[in-house]
Design an enzyme around this catalytic site. Structure first.
Site, PDB file in Angstrom:
ATOM      1  N   HIS A 308       0.686  -1.296   0.099  1.00  0.00           N
ATOM      2  CA  HIS A 308      -0.109  -0.010   0.076  1.00  0.00           C
ATOM      3  C   HIS A 308       0.921   1.413   0.031  1.00  0.00           C
ATOM      4  CE1 HIS A 308      -3.157   2.772   1.128  1.00  0.00           C
ATOM      5  NE2 HIS A 308      -3.993   1.896   0.676  1.00  0.00           N
ATOM      6  N   ASP A 365      -7.968  -5.318  -0.146  1.00  0.00           N
ATOM      7  CA  ASP A 365      -8.356  -6.302  -1.162  1.00  0.00           C
ATOM      8  C   ASP A 365      -7.922  -7.461  -0.846  1.00  0.00           C
ATOM      9  OD1 ASP A 365      -7.497  -3.442  -3.016  1.00  0.00           O
ATOM     10  OD2 ASP A 365      -9.570  -4.190  -2.993  1.00  0.00           O
TER      11      ASP A 365
HETATM   12  C1  SDX Z   1      -6.207  -0.150  -2.709  1.00  0.00           C
HETATM   13  O1  SDX Z   1      -4.400   4.287  -1.877  1.00  0.00           O
HETATM   14  C2  SDX Z   1      -5.450   4.060  -1.496  1.00  0.00           C
HETATM   15  O2  SDX Z   1      -5.823   4.277  -0.460  1.00  0.00           O
HETATM   16  C3  SDX Z   1      -5.928   2.504  -2.260  1.00  0.00           C
HETATM   17  C4  SDX Z   1      -6.937   1.849  -1.288  1.00  0.00           C
HETATM   18  C5  SDX Z   1      -7.992   2.516  -1.147  1.00  0.00           C
HETATM   19  O3  SDX Z   1      -8.996   1.958  -0.036  1.00  0.00           O
HETATM   20  O4  SDX Z   1      -8.502   3.313  -1.944  1.00  0.00           O
HETATM   21  O5  SDX Z   1      -6.424   1.644  -0.145  1.00  0.00           O
HETATM   22  C6  SDX Z   1      -7.453   0.562  -2.126  1.00  0.00           C
HETATM   23  O6  SDX Z   1      -6.134   0.336  -4.132  1.00  0.00           O
HETATM   24  C7  SDX Z   1      -5.236  -0.980  -2.301  1.00  0.00           C
HETATM   25  C8  SDX Z   1      -4.213  -1.456  -3.058  1.00  0.00           C
HETATM   26  C9  SDX Z   1      -4.627  -2.656  -3.995  1.00  0.00           C
HETATM   27  N1  SDX Z   1      -3.564  -2.914  -4.871  1.00  0.00           N
HETATM   28  C10 SDX Z   1      -3.135  -4.184  -4.943  1.00  0.00           C
HETATM   29  O7  SDX Z   1      -2.996  -4.930  -4.001  1.00  0.00           O
HETATM   30  C11 SDX Z   1      -1.770  -4.377  -6.029  1.00  0.00           C
HETATM   31  C12 SDX Z   1      -0.587  -4.943  -5.621  1.00  0.00           C
HETATM   32  N2  SDX Z   1       0.026  -3.924  -4.735  1.00  0.00           N
HETATM   33  C13 SDX Z   1       1.047  -3.100  -5.562  1.00  0.00           C
HETATM   34  O8  SDX Z   1       0.725  -3.042  -6.900  1.00  0.00           O
HETATM   35  C14 SDX Z   1       1.623  -1.764  -4.743  1.00  0.00           C
HETATM   36  O9  SDX Z   1       1.797  -2.233  -3.563  1.00  0.00           O
HETATM   37  C15 SDX Z   1       0.627  -0.571  -4.761  1.00  0.00           C
HETATM   38  C16 SDX Z   1      -0.040  -0.235  -6.202  1.00  0.00           C
HETATM   39  C17 SDX Z   1      -0.571  -1.096  -3.620  1.00  0.00           C
HETATM   40  C18 SDX Z   1       1.297   0.475  -4.244  1.00  0.00           C
HETATM   41  O10 SDX Z   1       2.440   0.885  -4.914  1.00  0.00           O
HETATM   42  P1  SDX Z   1       3.389   1.847  -4.655  1.00  0.00           P
HETATM   43  O11 SDX Z   1       3.464   2.627  -3.505  1.00  0.00           O
HETATM   44  O12 SDX Z   1       3.738   2.559  -5.919  1.00  0.00           O
HETATM   45  O13 SDX Z   1       4.748   0.883  -4.167  1.00  0.00           O
HETATM   46  P2  SDX Z   1       5.812   0.439  -5.407  1.00  0.00           P
HETATM   47  O14 SDX Z   1       5.100   0.006  -6.597  1.00  0.00           O
HETATM   48  O15 SDX Z   1       6.823   1.611  -5.627  1.00  0.00           O
HETATM   49  O16 SDX Z   1       6.674  -0.647  -4.677  1.00  0.00           O
HETATM   50  C19 SDX Z   1       7.629  -0.395  -3.601  1.00  0.00           C
HETATM   51  C20 SDX Z   1       8.412  -1.787  -3.663  1.00  0.00           C
HETATM   52  C21 SDX Z   1       9.010  -2.323  -5.221  1.00  0.00           C
HETATM   53  O17 SDX Z   1      10.207  -3.071  -4.781  1.00  0.00           O
HETATM   54  P3  SDX Z   1      11.740  -2.050  -5.058  1.00  0.00           P
HETATM   55  O18 SDX Z   1      11.407  -1.481  -6.352  1.00  0.00           O
HETATM   56  O19 SDX Z   1      11.599  -1.447  -3.887  1.00  0.00           O
HETATM   57  O20 SDX Z   1      12.449  -3.292  -5.123  1.00  0.00           O
HETATM   58  O21 SDX Z   1       7.689  -2.702  -3.157  1.00  0.00           O
HETATM   59  C22 SDX Z   1       7.552  -3.593  -3.966  1.00  0.00           C
HETATM   60  C23 SDX Z   1       7.845  -3.062  -5.444  1.00  0.00           C
HETATM   61  O22 SDX Z   1       8.251  -4.080  -6.482  1.00  0.00           O
HETATM   62  N3  SDX Z   1       5.936  -4.230  -4.134  1.00  0.00           N
HETATM   63  C24 SDX Z   1       5.739  -5.531  -4.362  1.00  0.00           C
HETATM   64  C25 SDX Z   1       4.198  -5.406  -4.134  1.00  0.00           C
HETATM   65  N4  SDX Z   1       3.803  -4.012  -3.930  1.00  0.00           N
HETATM   66  C26 SDX Z   1       4.982  -3.520  -3.886  1.00  0.00           C
HETATM   67  N5  SDX Z   1       6.292  -6.528  -4.704  1.00  0.00           N
HETATM   68  C27 SDX Z   1       5.366  -7.693  -4.754  1.00  0.00           C
HETATM   69  N6  SDX Z   1       4.089  -7.735  -4.677  1.00  0.00           N
HETATM   70  C28 SDX Z   1       3.466  -6.586  -4.411  1.00  0.00           C
HETATM   71  N7  SDX Z   1       2.099  -6.541  -4.252  1.00  0.00           N
END
Ligand code: SDX
Length: 429
Positions: A308, A365
């Site tokens: 998140h 989720d």
């Molecule tokens: C919702 O914003 C809100 O409030 C949203 C929400 C709401 O109520 O409106 O809470 C609802 O949308 C919840 C999120 C649902 N999405 C998912 O579950 C999809 C999977 N999650 C990711 O795609 C991600 O965690 C996000 C999109 C939720 C957040 O993305 P960020 O903040 O841009 O984080 P990032 O992509 O920069 O990740 C940081 C690191 C990266 O690794 P490094 O580059 O540091 O090595 O964490 C890793 C990412 O690769 N990472 C994950 C991951 N999420 C982040 N690695 C594996 N699996 C994941 N799910």
């Protein structure tokens, strides 16, 4: 940086920037005059460090896993409030009195029905049309049949009526999109039913047999919608604000919010979690195989439902949902093999350094889909349910934008393309 001033030095010249401090002592640096003063802009793709507004609707403390709607903790609202009460709170700032709640409920009941001409539009969609596409289209279409909502501003009886109309009809549109896809006749709203039971009636009743939601199912859907009702400046709410900032009407603004929510990184994740759990279960491969894929930078695989932008601790909503899923499955005397997969995935992930170092925990989720499965909601409707839940938050943010008379959203950029060059006639290319 002092309590209320930050000093920025550029090319040896110092600039004092005001510090704004919020209710919970969050601090922000005022850069509204930065470009005029310094010629510089800030750069923050994805807006992870950028405040877009001042808001009194929802407070999220990502480090401590805190979520409050208008100051009320999500744990107490989840336990004690119906979705209609939570929606009223988010929209009007206070929990409704019994009289206010009765009036609000009556307005929702009054506005549940769709204009008959609107119903005909459903037949224009292919049977396999994505329900989120239908929802976004039909929300704009509703305003064609209620042109008065195009002029509504942020207060007064017209606003109250528009809010009730939107909150009520979004539910009917969702149910009708499901019925159309299933080739079933529309079941019209029953004004004697509660918000959630009426939705379930429109989804699952048939002409010869009325579906009556049990208290367990009605309570589970209320909980789902309460937990999704707002979440400060997430992607879809920010979209509603950006569209609304041009003074576009409420219906086109929330229609845009539906489109932003659809993405798998946002509201689309709840269905993606179920697909991921089903893949894991059917593959017979160990959980470690999927964790390795998620950690492999050469793979774009992500554990859906994890991570998140704001919560760097547990998402309080996932804790509430996980507890409720157990209770609902137990009360419905159901077992869901995907719950076992989810529990093992959570357990293994929380012990894995990659996820620990990146503060990746289950988000709202991760368990919400299992709750929807238990009460019989079809998978392609999960994100639509998220949109119904988030509607009060979208409307409240759209209203707050107008109340603050906020300027049109227009971010800047740093240009990295070609420098100036003369046109080349076709014959010389
Ligand atoms: C919702 O914003 C809100 O409030 C949203 C929400 C709401 O109520 O409106 O809470 C609802 O949308 C919840 C999120 C649902 N999405 C998912 O579950 C999809 C999977 N999650 C990711 O795609 C991600 O965690 C996000 C999109 C939720 C957040 O993305 P960020 O903040 O841009 O984080 P990032 O992509 O920069 O990740 C940081 C690191 C990266 O690794 P490094 O580059 O540091 O090595 O964490 C890793 C990412 O690769 N990472 C994950 C991951 N999420 C982040 N690695 C594996 N699996 C994941 N799910």
């Amino acid at each position: 940086m002092t309590d209320n001033t930050a000093t920025l030095t550029i090319d040896g010249k110092s600039y004092d920037l005001e510090i704004f401090t919020g209710t919970e002592n969050e601090r922000s640096i005022d850069i509204q005059k930065l470009r005029a003063q310094t010629g510089c802009i800030t750069m923050d793709p994805g807006f992870g460090n950028t405040g877009s507004c001042f808001s009194s609707i929802t407070y999220v403390d990502g480090a401590n896993g805190i979520l409050r709607y208008r100051g009320y903790p999500i744990e107490e609202l989840a336990e004690q409030a119906s979705f209609v009460e939570a929606a009223y709170l988010i929209l009007y700032g206070e929990l409704p009195t019994p009289k206010q709640l009765a009036l609000f409920r009556a307005m929702l009941a009054e506005h549940a029905q769709l204009h008959t001409s609107l119903e005909h539009h459903f037949s224009g969609f292919p049977k396999n049309a994505p329900p989120m596409a239908i929802l976004s289209a039909m929300l704009n279409l509703v305003s064609c049949f209620h042109p008065e909502v195009l002029e509504v501003n942020s207060e007064g009886p017209e606003f109250d009526k528009t809010v009730a109309l939107l909150l009520s009809k979004v539910r009917t549109i969702a149910a009708f999109s499901y019925r159309m896809a299933a080739g079933k006749p529309f079941m019209h709203p029953n004004p004697n039913l509660s918000y959630c039971s009426n939705f379930l009636h429109m989804m699952f009743s048939d002409p010869y047999r009325e579906y009556i939601a049990t208290p367990v199912v009605d309570k589970a859907l209320n909980l789902f919608l309460v937990l999704h009702a707002d979440h400060e400046q997430n992607c879809s709410t920010s979209t509603v604000r950006v569209v609304g900032s041009s003074r576009a009407n409420l219906f086109s603004s929330v229609s845009a919010g539906v489109c932003a929510l659809w993405g798998p990184l946002h509201g689309g994740a709840n269905a993606a979690v179920i697909r991921m759990l089903e893949d894991i279960k059917l593959s017979g491969k160990p959980i470690s195989h999927y964790l390795d894929m998620a950690k492999d930078k050469n793979h774009d695989y992500r554990l859906m439902g994890f991570g998140h932008r704001v919560y760097k601790n547990f998402d309080p909503r996932s804790i509430i949902l996980k507890k409720r899923v157990y209770e609902v499955l137990d009360e419905l005397q159901q077992q869901d093999p995907l719950l076992e997969v989810a529990l093992e995935l959570e357990e293994k992930t929380l012990k894995d350094d990659y996820f620990i170092e990146r503060n990746l925990y289950p988000n709202v989720d991760f368990y919400s889909g299992i709750l929807l499965r238990a009460i019989g909601i079809p998978l392609n409707m999960y994100t639509v349910l998220f949109a119904i839940g988030r509607m009060p938050g979208w409307i409240a943010n759209w209203r707050e934008l107008l109340e603050h008379n906020q300027r049109i959203s227009r971010p800047r950029q740093i240009y990295t393309g070609e420098g100036s060059r003369p046109f080349v006639p076709l014959a010389k290319r």
